[in-house]
Design a protein around this motif. Structure first.
Motif, PDB file in Angstrom:
ATOM      1  N   PHE A  37       0.624  42.950  36.328  1.00 13.98           N
ATOM      2  CA  PHE A  37      -0.285  41.837  36.072  1.00 13.98           C
ATOM      3  C   PHE A  37      -0.690  41.835  34.612  1.00 13.98           C
ATOM      4  O   PHE A  37      -0.553  42.829  33.910  1.00 13.98           O
ATOM      5  CB  PHE A  37      -1.515  41.865  36.984  1.00 13.98           C
ATOM      6  N   ASP A  38      -1.158  40.652  34.185  1.00 13.85           N
ATOM      7  CA  ASP A  38      -1.603  40.463  32.804  1.00 13.85           C
ATOM      8  C   ASP A  38      -3.085  40.150  32.768  1.00 13.85           C
ATOM      9  O   ASP A  38      -3.602  39.447  33.658  1.00 13.85           O
ATOM     10  CB  ASP A  38      -0.840  39.307  32.146  1.00 13.85           C
ATOM     11  N   GLU A  39      -3.730  40.643  31.750  1.00 14.36           N
ATOM     12  CA  GLU A  39      -5.139  40.346  31.514  1.00 14.36           C
ATOM     13  C   GLU A  39      -5.338  38.832  31.548  1.00 14.36           C
ATOM     14  O   GLU A  39      -4.570  38.079  30.940  1.00 14.36           O
ATOM     15  CB  GLU A  39      -5.508  40.912  30.140  1.00 14.36           C
ATOM     16  N   GLY A  40      -6.328  38.381  32.307  1.00 12.73           N
ATOM     17  CA  GLY A  40      -6.610  36.962  32.420  1.00 12.73           C
ATOM     18  C   GLY A  40      -5.932  36.278  33.592  1.00 12.73           C
ATOM     19  O   GLY A  40      -6.274  35.159  33.947  1.00 12.73           O
ATOM     20  N   GLY A  41      -4.959  36.937  34.218  1.00 18.83           N
ATOM     21  CA  GLY A  41      -4.273  36.365  35.380  1.00 18.83           C
ATOM     22  C   GLY A  41      -5.126  36.470  36.641  1.00 18.83           C
ATOM     23  O   GLY A  41      -6.134  37.170  36.680  1.00 18.83           O
ATOM     24  N   ARG A  42      -4.711  35.761  37.676  1.00 19.10           N
ATOM     25  CA  ARG A  42      -5.457  35.751  38.944  1.00 19.10           C
ATOM     26  C   ARG A  42      -5.300  37.091  39.661  1.00 19.10           C
ATOM     27  O   ARG A  42      -4.196  37.546  39.930  1.00 19.10           O
ATOM     28  CB  ARG A  42      -4.937  34.627  39.837  1.00 19.10           C
ATOM     29  N   ALA A  43      -6.429  37.718  39.989  1.00 18.08           N
ATOM     30  CA  ALA A  43      -6.444  39.014  40.669  1.00 18.08           C
ATOM     31  C   ALA A  43      -6.470  38.784  42.177  1.00 18.08           C
ATOM     32  O   ALA A  43      -7.529  38.615  42.767  1.00 18.08           O
ATOM     33  CB  ALA A  43      -7.648  39.828  40.215  1.00 18.08           C
ATOM     34  N   ASP A  44      -5.292  38.782  42.788  1.00 16.39           N
ATOM     35  CA  ASP A  44      -5.223  38.479  44.216  1.00 16.39           C
ATOM     36  C   ASP A  44      -4.673  39.634  45.054  1.00 16.39           C
ATOM     37  O   ASP A  44      -4.520  39.503  46.262  1.00 16.39           O
ATOM     38  CB  ASP A  44      -4.414  37.212  44.466  1.00 16.39           C
ATOM     39  N   HIS A  45      -4.378  40.754  44.415  1.00 17.87           N
ATOM     40  CA  HIS A  45      -3.916  41.958  45.106  1.00 17.87           C
ATOM     41  C   HIS A  45      -4.542  43.169  44.440  1.00 17.87           C
ATOM     42  O   HIS A  45      -5.047  43.081  43.322  1.00 17.87           O
ATOM     43  CB  HIS A  45      -2.389  42.100  45.019  1.00 17.87           C
ATOM     44  N   PHE A  46      -4.470  44.288  45.108  1.00 15.73           N
ATOM     45  CA  PHE A  46      -4.758  45.567  44.473  1.00 15.73           C
ATOM     46  C   PHE A  46      -3.894  46.611  45.149  1.00 15.73           C
ATOM     47  O   PHE A  46      -3.261  46.349  46.171  1.00 15.73           O
ATOM     48  CB  PHE A  46      -6.251  45.917  44.507  1.00 15.73           C
ATOM     49  N   TRP A  47      -3.823  47.775  44.549  1.00 13.13           N
ATOM     50  CA  TRP A  47      -2.922  48.811  45.007  1.00 13.13           C
ATOM     51  C   TRP A  47      -3.606  50.175  44.996  1.00 13.13           C
ATOM     52  O   TRP A  47      -4.533  50.406  44.235  1.00 13.13           O
ATOM     53  CB  TRP A  47      -1.708  48.930  44.078  1.00 13.13           C
ATOM     54  N   ILE A  48      -3.088  51.062  45.808  1.00  5.62           N
ATOM     55  CA  ILE A  48      -3.370  52.485  45.677  1.00  5.62           C
ATOM     56  C   ILE A  48      -2.028  53.122  45.377  1.00  5.62           C
ATOM     57  O   ILE A  48      -1.073  52.985  46.153  1.00  5.62           O
ATOM     58  CB  ILE A  48      -4.002  53.075  46.951  1.00  5.62           C
ATOM     59  N   VAL A  49      -1.932  53.755  44.222  1.00  5.52           N
ATOM     60  CA  VAL A  49      -0.673  54.348  43.782  1.00  5.52           C
ATOM     61  C   VAL A  49      -0.344  55.533  44.689  1.00  5.52           C
ATOM     62  O   VAL A  49      -1.181  56.400  44.925  1.00  5.52           O
ATOM     63  CB  VAL A  49      -0.770  54.808  42.311  1.00  5.52           C
ATOM     64  N   GLU A  50       0.862  55.541  45.207  1.00  5.82           N
ATOM     65  CA  GLU A  50       1.320  56.653  46.041  1.00  5.82           C
ATOM     66  C   GLU A  50       2.067  57.676  45.189  1.00  5.82           C
ATOM     67  O   GLU A  50       1.876  58.879  45.331  1.00  5.82           O
ATOM     68  CB  GLU A  50       2.204  56.139  47.172  1.00  5.82           C
ATOM     69  N   SER A  51       2.941  57.196  44.299  1.00  5.34           N
ATOM     70  CA  SER A  51       3.642  58.093  43.382  1.00  5.34           C
ATOM     71  C   SER A  51       4.022  57.303  42.139  1.00  5.34           C
ATOM     72  O   SER A  51       4.161  56.082  42.176  1.00  5.34           O
ATOM     73  CB  SER A  51       4.891  58.697  44.037  1.00  5.34           C
ATOM     74  N   GLY A  52       4.177  58.015  41.040  1.00  3.61           N
ATOM     75  CA  GLY A  52       4.521  57.387  39.774  1.00  3.61           C
ATOM     76  C   GLY A  52       3.283  57.173  38.915  1.00  3.61           C
ATOM     77  O   GLY A  52       2.190  57.625  39.251  1.00  3.61           O
ATOM     78  N   GLY A  91      -4.367  44.591  31.710  1.00  3.79           N
ATOM     79  CA  GLY A  91      -3.001  44.372  32.161  1.00  3.79           C
ATOM     80  C   GLY A  91      -2.449  45.685  32.685  1.00  3.79           C
ATOM     81  O   GLY A  91      -3.031  46.756  32.436  1.00  3.79           O
ATOM     82  N   ALA A  92      -1.320  45.639  33.398  1.00  6.88           N
ATOM     83  CA  ALA A  92      -0.735  46.870  33.940  1.00  6.88           C
ATOM     84  C   ALA A  92       0.783  46.757  34.014  1.00  6.88           C
ATOM     85  O   ALA A  92       1.320  45.699  34.330  1.00  6.88           O
ATOM     86  CB  ALA A  92      -1.294  47.156  35.324  1.00  6.88           C
ATOM     87  N   ARG A  93       1.436  47.886  33.721  1.00  9.22           N
ATOM     88  CA  ARG A  93       2.890  47.977  33.879  1.00  9.22           C
ATOM     89  C   ARG A  93       3.231  49.378  34.351  1.00  9.22           C
ATOM     90  O   ARG A  93       2.498  50.333  34.095  1.00  9.22           O
ATOM     91  CB  ARG A  93       3.629  47.635  32.595  1.00  9.22           C
ATOM     92  N   THR A  94       4.333  49.483  35.047  1.00 11.07           N
ATOM     93  CA  THR A  94       4.783  50.788  35.526  1.00 11.07           C
ATOM     94  C   THR A  94       5.420  51.552  34.366  1.00 11.07           C
ATOM     95  O   THR A  94       6.076  50.972  33.512  1.00 11.07           O
ATOM     96  CB  THR A  94       5.796  50.643  36.668  1.00 11.07           C
ATOM     97  N   VAL A  95       5.202  52.858  34.351  1.00 16.44           N
ATOM     98  CA  VAL A  95       5.799  53.700  33.330  1.00 16.44           C
ATOM     99  C   VAL A  95       7.169  54.181  33.803  1.00 16.44           C
ATOM    100  O   VAL A  95       8.132  54.194  33.052  1.00 16.44           O
ATOM    101  CB  VAL A  95       4.876  54.891  32.994  1.00 16.44           C
ATOM    102  N   GLY A  96       7.246  54.553  35.055  1.00 25.56           N
ATOM    103  CA  GLY A  96       8.497  54.949  35.703  1.00 25.56           C
ATOM    104  C   GLY A  96       8.519  54.282  37.059  1.00 25.56           C
ATOM    105  O   GLY A  96       7.753  53.349  37.312  1.00 25.56           O
ATOM    106  N   PRO A  97       9.345  54.758  37.967  1.00 26.50           N
ATOM    107  CA  PRO A  97       9.329  54.198  39.320  1.00 26.50           C
ATOM    108  C   PRO A  97       7.968  54.451  39.971  1.00 26.50           C
ATOM    109  O   PRO A  97       7.378  55.519  39.793  1.00 26.50           O
ATOM    110  CB  PRO A  97      10.424  54.961  40.062  1.00 26.50           C
ATOM    111  N   VAL A  98       7.473  53.461  40.688  1.00 27.63           N
ATOM    112  CA  VAL A  98       6.158  53.563  41.336  1.00 27.63           C
ATOM    113  C   VAL A  98       6.280  53.142  42.790  1.00 27.63           C
ATOM    114  O   VAL A  98       6.924  52.138  43.104  1.00 27.63           O
ATOM    115  CB  VAL A  98       5.107  52.684  40.617  1.00 27.63           C
ATOM    116  N   ARG A  99       5.668  53.933  43.657  1.00 23.60           N
ATOM    117  CA  ARG A  99       5.467  53.546  45.059  1.00 23.60           C
ATOM    118  C   ARG A  99       3.970  53.391  45.236  1.00 23.60           C
ATOM    119  O   ARG A  99       3.180  54.177  44.704  1.00 23.60           O
ATOM    120  CB  ARG A  99       6.001  54.629  45.994  1.00 23.60           C
TER     121      ARG A  99
END
Length: 154
Positions: A37-52, A91-99
């Motif tokens: 997601f990008d800063e300013g975009g619609r926040a319609d989900h959230f996550w709990i990181v399992e790995s990565g 904003g957020a991006r994955t660094v490596g593979p993420v579950r």
């Protein structure tokens, strides 16, 4: 719905609410360098990181986006969905593979409205993540842009 383990980030929630929340999770996988997601975009989900690892960033005028924190296994990713207006503050991006366990924000908000005590518990849980993120952002920005850094001694 999937059967999921209990992420450490939810352990502060009473067991009943933790179970109800986790019953709404959908398992997702992301490739490295995926923009979530990008800063300013619609926040319609959230996550709990399992790995990565997920990098949180902040736009700084006249500069590239600055990574202000990284999140790993068991951590809550996304709190902006709970507050009006529901737009991403970072904003957020994955660094490596993420579950991760992904949640539909509207569905969780409806569940919290139907059960005010659950809503209070979720709000306190998310609020703790907000405080951690804002402190991390402050420290990182001071380290990058203040004349003498944050002054934090490690």
């Amino acid at each position: 719905m999937t059967t999921v383990t209990t992420p450490r980030s939810t352990r502060k929630l009473p067991a009943e609410y933790r179970g109800r929340l986790m019953s709404m999770a959908h398992d997702v996988r992301y490739s490295p360098d995926t923009r979530l997601f990008d800063e300013g975009g619609r926040a319609d989900h959230f996550w709990i990181v399992e790995s990565g690892t997920v990098a949180l960033d902040l736009r700084v005028p006249g500069r590239r986006a600055t990574v202000i924190d990284t999140l790993g296994a068991g951590e809550l990713l996304g709190w902006s969905w709970l507050y009006q207006p529901p737009v991403w503050r970072f904003g957020a991006r994955t660094v490596g593979p993420v579950r991760a366990h992904e949640f539909d924000a509207d569905a969780v908000r409806r569940m919290c409205q139907a059960d005010p005590e659950m809503g209070r518990s979720i709000a306190l849980w998310v609020g703790e993540a907000v405080v951690r993120r804002l402190n991390a952002a402050r420290t990182r920005l001071l380290d990058l842009y203040a004349p003498y850094g944050s002054g934090a001694r490690g």
